[in-house]
Design an enzyme around this catalytic site. Sequence first.
Site, mmCIF file in Angstrom:
data_model
loop_
_atom_site.group_PDB
_atom_site.id
_atom_site.type_symbol
_atom_site.label_atom_id
_atom_site.label_comp_id
_atom_site.label_asym_id
_atom_site.label_seq_id
_atom_site.Cartn_x
_atom_site.Cartn_y
_atom_site.Cartn_z
ATOM 1 N N VAL A 243 0.875 -1.167 0.000
ATOM 2 C CA VAL A 243 0.000 0.000 0.000
ATOM 3 C C VAL A 243 0.913 1.218 0.000
ATOM 4 O O VAL A 243 1.697 1.425 0.934
ATOM 5 C CB VAL A 243 -0.930 0.011 1.224
ATOM 6 C CG1 VAL A 243 -1.749 1.299 1.252
ATOM 7 C CG2 VAL A 243 -1.854 -1.206 1.217
ATOM 8 N N ASP A 329 0.797 14.374 10.004
ATOM 9 C CA ASP A 329 0.366 13.440 8.967
ATOM 10 C C ASP A 329 -1.149 13.508 8.878
ATOM 11 O O ASP A 329 -1.842 13.375 9.893
ATOM 12 C CB ASP A 329 0.817 12.020 9.345
ATOM 13 C CG ASP A 329 0.715 11.015 8.208
ATOM 14 O OD1 ASP A 329 -0.228 11.122 7.405
ATOM 15 O OD2 ASP A 329 1.566 10.117 8.139
ATOM 16 N N ARG A 331 -2.943 11.548 6.629
ATOM 17 C CA ARG A 331 -3.453 10.367 5.910
ATOM 18 C C ARG A 331 -4.354 9.525 6.799
ATOM 19 O O ARG A 331 -5.383 9.020 6.360
ATOM 20 C CB ARG A 331 -2.275 9.507 5.415
ATOM 21 C CG ARG A 331 -1.458 10.165 4.334
ATOM 22 C CD ARG A 331 -0.217 9.334 4.038
ATOM 23 N NE ARG A 331 0.669 9.238 5.195
ATOM 24 C CZ ARG A 331 1.751 8.477 5.239
ATOM 25 N NH1 ARG A 331 2.078 7.735 4.202
ATOM 26 N NH2 ARG A 331 2.526 8.457 6.314
#
Length: 418
Positions: A243, A329, A331
């Site tokens: 991924v 971050d 995500r």
Amino acid sequence: MSRANRTDHIRLTSHPEPGRKAAFPIHWGAADARARGPIIGTVSRAQDRNVIGSHGGSYAMYRALAVSAGALDPIRRPDLTNTFPAATIGPFEQWRDPAKIVALDPWGHLVAENFGKDIAEGIDIRPSIAVTRARLDLPEIREALAAKRLRADGDVVHANGSVSVVKIAIDPVWYLPGLAERFGTNETELRRTLFEQTAGMFPELVTRPDMKVFLPPIGGTTIYMFGDVTKLPDHRTKITCRVHDECNGSDVFGSDICTCRPYLIHGIEESARGAQEGGLGLVIYNRKEGRALGEVTKFLVYNARKRQAGGDAANAYFERTECVAGVQDARFQQLMPDTIHWLGLKRIDRFLSMSDMKHDALTSQGIDIVERVPIPPELIPADADVEMAAKKAAGYYSTDIAPEKDVNGVVGRSLEKY
């Protein structure tokens, strides 16, 4: 009829009409596509719309520019002749579980097959997933052949170094109740925050609580599948998976300040090898540039890191990111497992990542990971040492993990030496 006259009937902001029955209701998690209902984000037939936003993800904005420039008829609908998938994907049991898939339309590649009659009658229903076949041609794969790390079998890897893949493009389709649950909030709060943080771009988020699906203008996902796709439903098939979140500077242009392209290539090589050994390889590529903070933010952080007193240092790596972006971050990875669920998978045998965020997101969704595979040290560019040290220190990249068990309960190899 002028372009303006063709579109001025569209009600950009509306409230649900009392007692009005939806022409195309959506029942997320229904047993089949027709019971679930089509996803209709048309801008030319407002009476048919049953979602917030419009088709095309981030490219919807370019479509608007094309209409503004007079290059595109705003009421034109795509001709879907011969666009059907080049490989069969699904259906799988996860498609019928509204908690498993909340960020994509599992039936999005089967629109023409399931709603052909409606499309013929003028309903503007469009695919959000496309499945095709292609070949990858990468210099690193030719190097792997020359080094005998890979062999040319004429099926997965060819003598000229090209690699055969099934390539799948996925546009985001968000089921808001499921999305809210995944992020530990409530739907009302999620909708209000999405509305406010896009400066009111989508007023239906707050005016149309009856619309539960949102087509956000963000980048999507591409899946590259290596091997015989017909083995996908067989749960005995060994799955190798990487991924990967987008890093344009490294993935495309080869910047050596991070490990992104080396890890991507490592994922492709290992996925091809896994396919040659009778399994399936997956590389899932998400458009989340710069940890979903964007390339401008990323480059600003590069400058801040290199200009600080003492030069670039691992102990200030994430601090400088947070100083610029306000968060280390963005995500989070909560939505990432949806593609794995869409492929009907319950287990990944070799997970080509040492990211705890990715690992934990998958396992929290009930996906077993048998083995985690790090990038070989020799593939890490010298200028990426700071990044690697920072990730290890912050827990982004695990180096000491207890051995995990395979599907038969057998303990796998320790990753401590990596």
